[in-house]
Design a protein around this motif. Structure first.
Motif, PDB file in Angstrom:
ATOM      1  N   PRO A 256      -0.415   8.132   9.863  1.00  0.00           N
ATOM      2  CA  PRO A 256      -0.951   7.042   9.045  1.00  0.00           C
ATOM      3  C   PRO A 256      -1.778   7.594   7.893  1.00  0.00           C
ATOM      4  N   HIS A 257      -1.535   7.085   6.705  1.00  0.00           N
ATOM      5  CA  HIS A 257      -2.294   7.549   5.545  1.00  0.00           C
ATOM      6  C   HIS A 257      -2.227   6.504   4.448  1.00  0.00           C
ATOM      7  N   PRO A 258      -3.279   6.414   3.625  1.00  0.00           N
ATOM      8  CA  PRO A 258      -3.275   5.447   2.527  1.00  0.00           C
ATOM      9  C   PRO A 258      -2.383   5.918   1.380  1.00  0.00           C
ATOM     10  N   GLU A 259      -1.921   4.960   0.592  1.00  0.00           N
ATOM     11  CA  GLU A 259      -1.166   5.291  -0.602  1.00  0.00           C
ATOM     12  C   GLU A 259      -2.132   5.750  -1.701  1.00  0.00           C
ATOM     13  N   PRO A 260      -1.720   6.693  -2.530  1.00  0.00           N
ATOM     14  CA  PRO A 260      -2.631   7.227  -3.555  1.00  0.00           C
ATOM     15  C   PRO A 260      -3.224   6.165  -4.474  1.00  0.00           C
ATOM     16  N   ASN A 261      -2.452   5.133  -4.817  1.00  0.00           N
ATOM     17  CA  ASN A 261      -2.997   4.125  -5.733  1.00  0.00           C
ATOM     18  C   ASN A 261      -4.069   3.274  -5.076  1.00  0.00           C
ATOM     19  N   ALA A 262      -4.196   3.372  -3.745  1.00  0.00           N
ATOM     20  CA  ALA A 262      -5.213   2.595  -3.037  1.00  0.00           C
ATOM     21  C   ALA A 262      -6.591   3.228  -3.139  1.00  0.00           C
ATOM     22  N   TYR A 263      -6.646   4.519  -3.427  1.00  0.00           N
ATOM     23  CA  TYR A 263      -7.952   5.197  -3.431  1.00  0.00           C
ATOM     24  C   TYR A 263      -8.298   5.877  -4.745  1.00  0.00           C
ATOM     25  N   ALA A 264      -7.415   5.865  -5.712  1.00  0.00           N
ATOM     26  CA  ALA A 264      -7.685   6.591  -6.961  1.00  0.00           C
ATOM     27  C   ALA A 264      -8.997   6.154  -7.601  1.00  0.00           C
TER      28      ALA A 264
END
Length: 304
Positions: A256-264
């Motif tokens: 499980p991992h967040p998408e990059p655009n969710a944390y940029a």
């Protein structure tokens, strides 16, 4: 490669812990701390650390509490796996080694720990490489259910919430870890020697306590220590990270991992994201050491 290739495992008293760690590179090199996750250990950096040493960095790779040769200095100390405790361990280690500021890099638990240090003690973090980006957690938020498909990927977290799961992990530590390795990195063709080299770290007498507390604390099922309440209150606000950062993600991460655009937007300093291709899974530093090392040298230039 094995730990003998980096020199012997050293021990140092640092806060509540007697920390086991390895070092590589010149004593006067710019410090880099490489932080591992679960269920992994310092061997995730067996190829990356020598490459950094060759580039002139002073590389420190510690065993996280509950892993390898790291031990609690007192039998009375709470076996606590909460995020603030693991980050405080890094500050204690840096103090013990007389490191004022360092580049921090990590994945899994190690990335979260680097995030926390960078957020709470930015003066101690010159720059950061974070696999899977921004991972600071909030147990209150984590109490809210996710859609079923998302919950499924966290099956072990729910298993660990039960006493049956605790007993099962204790009994089957190696089988459990190997299963996670396969599912988190489905295209990584590691051999038995590579796995066994790390698996010995799970024999640490505090290992099960730390792992179980880490996951129960995340869901609000186990209390943290009051000494960390102020830090956790700051982290619950999901603070922005101002230090120069490169985030990385493998193109075949099965965990499980967040998408990059969710944390940029959580990185307010100089920041970029890179996706590492070629079937790279969750254990990115070990599966793709060259791109990992390149990110560290590049983020160091960000900070110059």
């Amino acid at each position: 490669m094995n730990t003998q290739s980096w020199g012997p495992v050293r021990q140092i008293d640092a806060g509540a812990l007697d920390v086991g760690y390895v070092v590589a590179g010149p004593a006067d090199g710019r410090p880099v701390l490489l932080l591992h996750g679960w269920p992994y250990d310092i061997h995730s950096y067996a190829d990356a650390a020598p490459l950094l040493a060759e580039a002139g960095y002073r590389v420190v790779v510690p065993f996280v509490r509950g892993f390898g040769t790291t031990r609690f200095r007192s039998g009375e100390t709470v076996r606590n796996g909460q995020q603030a405790a693991l980050a405080a361990d890094v500050i204690d280690l840096m103090d013990a080694l007389h490191i004022g500021s360092a580049i921090l890099a990590g994945f899994d638990w190690g990335a979260r720990t680097a995030n926390v240090v960078a957020a709470l003690w930015p003066q101690r973090c010159r720059a950061m490489v974070s696999v899977s980006g921004y991972l600071i957690g909030n147990p209150t938020v984590n109490r809210s259910p996710l859609p079923p498909a998302a919950e499924l990927s966290w099956w072990y977290q729910f298993y660990f919430a039960t006493e049956r799961g605790r007993a099962g992990y204790d009994r089957y530590r190696r089988d459990f870890a190997k299963l996670i390795w396969h599912t988190a990195s489905p295209q990584w063709g590691f051999d038995d020697e590579t796995f066994d080299r790390t698996a010995g770290s799970f024999d640490n007498p505090d290992h099960v306590d730390i792992v179980i507390h880490n996951y129960r604390w995340r869901l609000g099922l186990a209390p943290g220590e009051s000494r960390y309440d102020d830090l956790e209150e700051q982290l619950a606000a999901t603070p922005e990270i101002s230090v120069p950062t490169i985030s990385l993600e493998g193109d075949a991460n099965g965990a499980p991992h967040p998408e990059p655009n969710a944390y940029a937007g959580k990185f307010s300093g100089k920041y970029t994201h890179r996706t590492v291709s070629g079937g790279v899974g969750h254990n990115l530093p070990q599966e793709a050491p060259e791109p990992f090392v390149e990110a560290i040298t590049d983020v160091d230039n960000f900070a110059s």
